[in-house]
Structures are given as structure tokens and as C-alpha cells.
Design an enzyme around this catalytic site. Structure first.
Site, PDB file in Angstrom:
ATOM      1  N   HIS A 110      36.835  58.220  57.820  1.00 30.48           N
ATOM      2  CA  HIS A 110      36.210  57.652  59.016  1.00 30.48           C
ATOM      3  C   HIS A 110      34.742  58.077  59.001  1.00 30.48           C
ATOM      4  O   HIS A 110      34.407  59.154  58.502  1.00 30.48           O
ATOM      5  CB  HIS A 110      36.940  58.262  60.228  1.00 30.48           C
ATOM      6  CG  HIS A 110      36.558  57.688  61.556  1.00 30.48           C
ATOM      7  ND1 HIS A 110      35.406  58.046  62.217  1.00 30.48           N
ATOM      8  CD2 HIS A 110      37.196  56.810  62.372  1.00 30.48           C
ATOM      9  CE1 HIS A 110      35.356  57.413  63.379  1.00 30.48           C
ATOM     10  NE2 HIS A 110      36.422  56.657  63.493  1.00 30.48           N
ATOM     11  N   LYS A 116      43.801  60.889  71.577  1.00 30.05           N
ATOM     12  CA  LYS A 116      44.741  60.142  70.742  1.00 30.05           C
ATOM     13  C   LYS A 116      46.143  60.741  70.804  1.00 30.05           C
ATOM     14  O   LYS A 116      47.047  60.278  70.125  1.00 30.05           O
ATOM     15  CB  LYS A 116      44.248  60.130  69.292  1.00 30.05           C
ATOM     16  CG  LYS A 116      42.931  59.366  69.093  1.00 30.05           C
ATOM     17  CD  LYS A 116      42.592  59.273  67.639  1.00 30.05           C
ATOM     18  CE  LYS A 116      41.127  58.986  67.386  1.00 30.05           C
ATOM     19  NZ  LYS A 116      40.779  57.573  67.488  1.00 30.05           N
ATOM     20  N   CYS A 154      35.458  51.871  61.680  1.00 29.74           N
ATOM     21  CA  CYS A 154      34.553  52.992  61.364  1.00 29.74           C
ATOM     22  C   CYS A 154      34.812  53.528  59.963  1.00 29.74           C
ATOM     23  O   CYS A 154      34.762  54.740  59.728  1.00 29.74           O
ATOM     24  CB  CYS A 154      34.668  54.117  62.381  1.00 29.74           C
ATOM     25  SG  CYS A 154      34.323  53.596  64.049  1.00 29.74           S
ATOM     26  N   GLN A 191      43.917  61.591  63.514  1.00 31.78           N
ATOM     27  CA  GLN A 191      45.154  60.801  63.479  1.00 31.78           C
ATOM     28  C   GLN A 191      46.380  61.653  63.176  1.00 31.78           C
ATOM     29  O   GLN A 191      47.492  61.290  63.538  1.00 31.78           O
ATOM     30  CB  GLN A 191      45.053  59.691  62.417  1.00 31.78           C
ATOM     31  CG  GLN A 191      43.949  58.679  62.658  1.00 31.78           C
ATOM     32  CD  GLN A 191      44.179  57.826  63.903  1.00 31.78           C
ATOM     33  OE1 GLN A 191      45.286  57.709  64.424  1.00 31.78           O
ATOM     34  NE2 GLN A 191      43.111  57.234  64.400  1.00 31.78           N
ATOM     35  N   ASP A 244      40.280  66.369  58.891  1.00 31.61           N
ATOM     36  CA  ASP A 244      40.038  65.509  60.041  1.00 31.61           C
ATOM     37  C   ASP A 244      41.408  65.207  60.649  1.00 31.61           C
ATOM     38  O   ASP A 244      42.182  64.412  60.106  1.00 31.61           O
ATOM     39  CB  ASP A 244      39.331  64.232  59.570  1.00 31.61           C
ATOM     40  CG  ASP A 244      39.262  63.163  60.656  1.00 31.61           C
ATOM     41  OD1 ASP A 244      39.946  63.301  61.691  1.00 31.61           O
ATOM     42  OD2 ASP A 244      38.538  62.180  60.454  1.00 31.61           O
TER      43      ASP A 244
HETATM   44  N1  PMP Z   1      38.666  60.375  62.273  1.00 29.38           N
HETATM   45  C1  PMP Z   1      39.639  59.473  62.317  1.00 29.38           C
HETATM   46  C2  PMP Z   1      40.578  59.369  61.160  1.00 29.38           C
HETATM   47  C3  PMP Z   1      39.759  58.656  63.441  1.00 29.38           C
HETATM   48  O1  PMP Z   1      40.720  57.734  63.486  1.00 29.38           O
HETATM   49  C4  PMP Z   1      38.861  58.801  64.520  1.00 29.38           C
HETATM   50  C5  PMP Z   1      38.955  57.929  65.765  1.00 29.38           C
HETATM   51  N2  PMP Z   1      39.016  56.568  65.500  1.00 29.38           N
HETATM   52  C6  PMP Z   1      37.868  59.772  64.427  1.00 29.38           C
HETATM   53  C7  PMP Z   1      37.807  60.547  63.291  1.00 29.38           C
HETATM   54  C8  PMP Z   1      36.878  59.992  65.517  1.00 29.38           C
HETATM   55  O2  PMP Z   1      37.533  60.547  66.602  1.00 29.38           O
HETATM   56  P1  PMP Z   1      36.842  60.630  68.023  1.00 29.38           P
HETATM   57  O3  PMP Z   1      36.315  59.261  68.321  1.00 29.38           O
HETATM   58  O4  PMP Z   1      37.946  61.027  68.921  1.00 29.38           O
HETATM   59  O5  PMP Z   1      35.759  61.639  67.928  1.00 29.38           O
END
Ligand code: PMP
Length: 416
Positions: free
Chosen positions: A132, A235, A374, A212, A209
Site C-alpha cells: 500500500h 478496520k 492505493c 489488513q 503493515d
Molecule cells: N496498508 C494497508 C495494507 C491498507 O489496506 C491500508 C488502508 N487501506 C493502509 C495501509 C492505510 O491504513 P490507514 O488508512 O488506516 O492509515
């Protein structure tokens, strides 16, 4: 494949769970809401909404400051949330949890407070090509600031990480290996113990990270050898802007503060200051108190269900969804085996662009995500500008997968 799974996953009482989520009772137009976008953010049960309301109605005060009763109550709730989150991810020391707005802020914290201090010219930062942007851009910044180089573990044809060249990607110059715990596009669950071992064998630190991963599977930072874990509370049934960072205590202690301001200090003079210990030196200003208290209620809720049951439910639903999507003619990206993947299922349906598909599905009450998620470098590897993505959580049912597939047929009638 049978239209509805012969049996609902036995592990969770989904009908009962759904009663706890007020939003699932609403309609979109005249259709029941089918929410298949939990990878973007999860819905919130009454227990979480109630905990936030109760905090504001009975305990609201700033923390670590007042000596009066409600300030002490607010502090106890906030610190209790820290203990709960530490236990939830397998950390024996609650001081290893830094609260903040979640994964993006946590990765930036590490890339700044650890990266700027310990990276040197010629050092290597190892990521995967499936990251991401929030686990890529902060490292691009850190590399630019320090002269370090960013290298990548490739993605194999089946959507798993290709570890065949790992020993030449992770080298004596590697200072950090930072990978997704679960891909938000492909669902892939990289083998974290293997990657941790590879990082540690060259003296590098290992960041996961967890945006998820943490909501969907049991995580044990100490048993797995994870040095930094980023956590997004929103999440995992918690409020937006809750969650934070797990960091190994000795690493957090060696790092300089990230944000300066109130509360993160010990003593301040006009020209310099000394700082709080961990985690306080990373929590500047008034924190997201009510949000972390809400997250504690979300953790209680997930623990009540049992994380093994949560994972089992998602494995069954993911296998069913992939089967039905493939049968309907969709191209599904990522591994097929539910043992090595989570419940974020990206696909392309026939000739229909994902954005058009998501718009038509919305008219049927079905909420999915369409876009690059993203993860633009990963989209280039997949050779598509975007994908449609359905993602599942504790409240989703096989009937909702059927509603998704039925709605695909309507999209084909319109665009096919
Ligand atoms: N890493 C991953 C794998 C994600 O899916 C996301 C959220 N889409 C993020 C990072 C970013 O998380 P946040 O928007 O809660 O900071």
C-alpha cells in the site's frame, strides 16, 4: 458451485452478529445494504458506538493531566485500552504500544524517527512490490533524506510474494524489511516468520503493515519476531483515527520523538528539552482518547467472537466468493487458496470497467471498492488501471456474495 453455501460457516453466529451493527439494517434506495468494503473501513457494532457515547457522557477529560475524578477515569480507560491492544497483538509490555491515528501515521513515525536516525547512505530498505502507498511513500522520503536505497521483493504470478531471490534482496546492507501482513488488493498473507528470520539474520529490523492483518487473524508480535507492527483500529470494528504502533521497546527507546509539543516532554528550557519515556515521547498533544476507548470495546467484541473463528469464517466466505466470481466469468487476482490469503478479493468482470461496475452495484445496494486501492505499482504489475474489490468481515454472509454475483449480471446487461 451451489448458489448458497450448503452450510453457513459454523464458526460464527452471523445472524446474531448482524444484530449488533445498526448500519446493516439500512437500505440503499429500496435495496438492503450489502456492505463488501470492510478492507477500506469496517462497520461498527453498538458496543463500540456505546463505549464512545459513554465516554463522552460520563468520563470525558484530558488524560495524564488532571487529578480530579473524571480525569483519572479517562486516564484509566485510555491506559486500559493500551493494555488491551498490547495483549491483542501478543505484546507483553503495554509501553510498546504508541497510540496514534493508525497505520499511515505509524509507518511515517518509524520512517522518520527510526529511519532518519539509523539509515545511512548505501543502506537498504526492503519492501515488497505489493505494498500500500502508506508503506512505500514514507520509505521513499526516508531514502531521499538519508541516501538509503529502496529494494523490492517481487510478486509471483499467483499473487504470492516471490521469495526465490530473497537471499540476494536482503543483504548485509539491509537495515529494515517492511512488508504488508495481508495485501489489501490480492489478499496475500506473506510468510512473516520467514521474512522476520531473513531480516534478523542480517541484523535488520522487521516491520509489518498490520492494517489488513490485525483485524482478520491472530497476531503474536513476540512469537513471530515482529519489531514494528502498524495497526488501524477503524478496520477492526473500532473508530476512525484509532490504533497505533507496536514497537520493540529497545527500538522505541533508541528513537527520537516524531512530533513535538505538550505531554511528550520531561523538562523544557528555552533552547532545549528532555523527553518522556516510551510511549509518552511519541504521544504529543491531546490524543485520540475517545477513539482508543472505542477501540478497546472493539477488541472486547473480537475477542468475544474469537480470532480463530473470525479467520475461519473469512476463509470459508472467501473460498465461496472466489468460486462464484470465477464461475460468473470474472478474472480474480491473487492466490486462490484461502489458507494463504485473506478476504480482500480483487477482480475484473468481463468488459465492465471497475468504476462502472461499482456504480451499477450500488444501485443494487452492493457496496464494493473500485480503483487502484492505493497500490499503483501493484496495479502496473497486474497490468490493469484498477480492480473491483469485494472484502469481507465478521458480519458478511454467503447470501451477500450471491447478491454481489446477481448484481454482476445486471452490470453485464447494461455494459456487456
Ligand atoms: N496498508 C494497508 C495494507 C491498507 O489496506 C491500508 C488502508 N487501506 C493502509 C495501509 C492505510 O491504513 P490507514 O488508512 O488506516 O492509515
Amino acid at each position: 458451485m451451489a448458489k448458497v453455501m450448503d452450510q453457513q460457516p459454523a464458526s460464527l453466529d452471523v445472524a446474531r452478529i448482524r444484530q449488533d451493527f445498526p448500519i446493516l439494517a439500512r437500505t440503499v434506495g429500496d435495496k438492503p445494504l450489502v456492505y463488501l468494503d470492510s478492507a477500506a473501513t469496517s462497520q461498527k457494532p453498538r458496543q463500540v458506538i456505546g463505549a464512545i457515547t459513554e465516554f463522552y457522557e460520563r468520563h470525558n477529560a484530558n488524560v495524564h493531566r488532571g487529578v480530579y475524578t473524571i480525569a483519572e477515569e479517562a486516564t484509566a480507560l485510555y491506559e486500559g485500552a493500551r493494555e488491551k491492544l498490547a495483549r491483542f497483538v501478543g505484546a507483553s509490555d503495554p509501553a510498546c504500544i504508541v497510540f496514534n491515528r493508525g497505520t499511515t501515521e505509524s509507518t511515517n513515525l518509524v520512517a522518520h524517527a527510526w529511519g532518519r536516525k539509523f539509515l545511512r547512505e548505501g543502506d537498504q530498505i526492503v519492501l515488497s512490490m505489493a505494498e500500500h502507498h502508506s508503506n512505500l511513500i514514507p520509505w521513499q522520503f526516508a531514502a531521499r533524506a538519508t541516501g538509503a536505497e529502496v529494494r523490492f521483493i517481487p510478486v509471483a504470478e499467483d499473487g504470492t510474494l516471490d521469495l526465490s531471490e530473497l537471499s540476494s534482496i536482503v543483504t548485509e546492507r539491509t537495515r529494515i524489511v517492511a512488508v504488508t501482513g495481508m495485501s489489501n488488493v490480492l489478499g496475500t498473507l506473506p510468510p512473516l516468520a520467514v521474512l522476520s528470520e531473513a531480516a534478523h539474520s542480517v541484523g535488520a529490523v522487521f516491520l509489518v503493515d498490520g492494517a489488513q492483518l490485525v483485524p482478520h487473524a491472530r497476531v503474536d508480535v513476540e512469537a513471530t519476531g515482529i519489531d514494528f507492527l502498524t495497526i488501524s483500529g477503524h478496520k477492526m470494528l473500532g473508530p476512525t483515527a484509532s490504533g497505533g504502533l507496536y514497537g520493540r521497546r529497545d527500538l522505541l527507546e533508541q528513537m527520537d520523538p516524531f512530533l513535538g509539543g505538550g505531554e511528550m516532554i520531561r523538562e523544557v528550557w528555552l533552547d532545549h528539552a528532555t523527553f518522556n519515556g516510551v510511549p509518552g515521547k511519541f504521544e504529543a498533544g491531546t490524543m485520540n482518547i475517545a477513539e482508543e476507548v472505542g477501540l478497546a470495546a472493539a477488541i472486547d467484541y473480537l475477542e468475544g467472537l474469537g480470532m480463530d473463528a473470525v479467520r475461519e469464517h473469512e476463509k470459508q466466505l472467501t473460498a465461496y466468493a472466489i468460486g462464484r466470481l470465477v464461475e460468473a466469468g470474472a478474472t480474480v487476482y491473487g492466490p486462490r487458496d484461502p489458507e494463504v490469503r485473506g478476504g480482500a478479493v480483487s477482480f475484473w468482470y468481463k468488459e465492465v470497467h471497475p468504476h462502472d461496475l461499482a456504480t451499477i452495484l450500488d444501485q443494487e445496494g452492493v457496496a464494493i471498492r473500485a480503483g487502484h486501492h492505493c497500490a499503483q505499482p501493484l496495479m502496473r504489475i497486474l497490468g490493469v488501471p484498477a480492480t473491483a474489490r469485494a472484502s469481507f468481515y465478521v458480519y458478511n454472509t454467503a447470501e451477500e456474495v450471491d447478491a454481489l454475483v446477481d448484481a454482476l449480471g445486471k452490470a453485464e446487461d447494461i455494459f456487456g
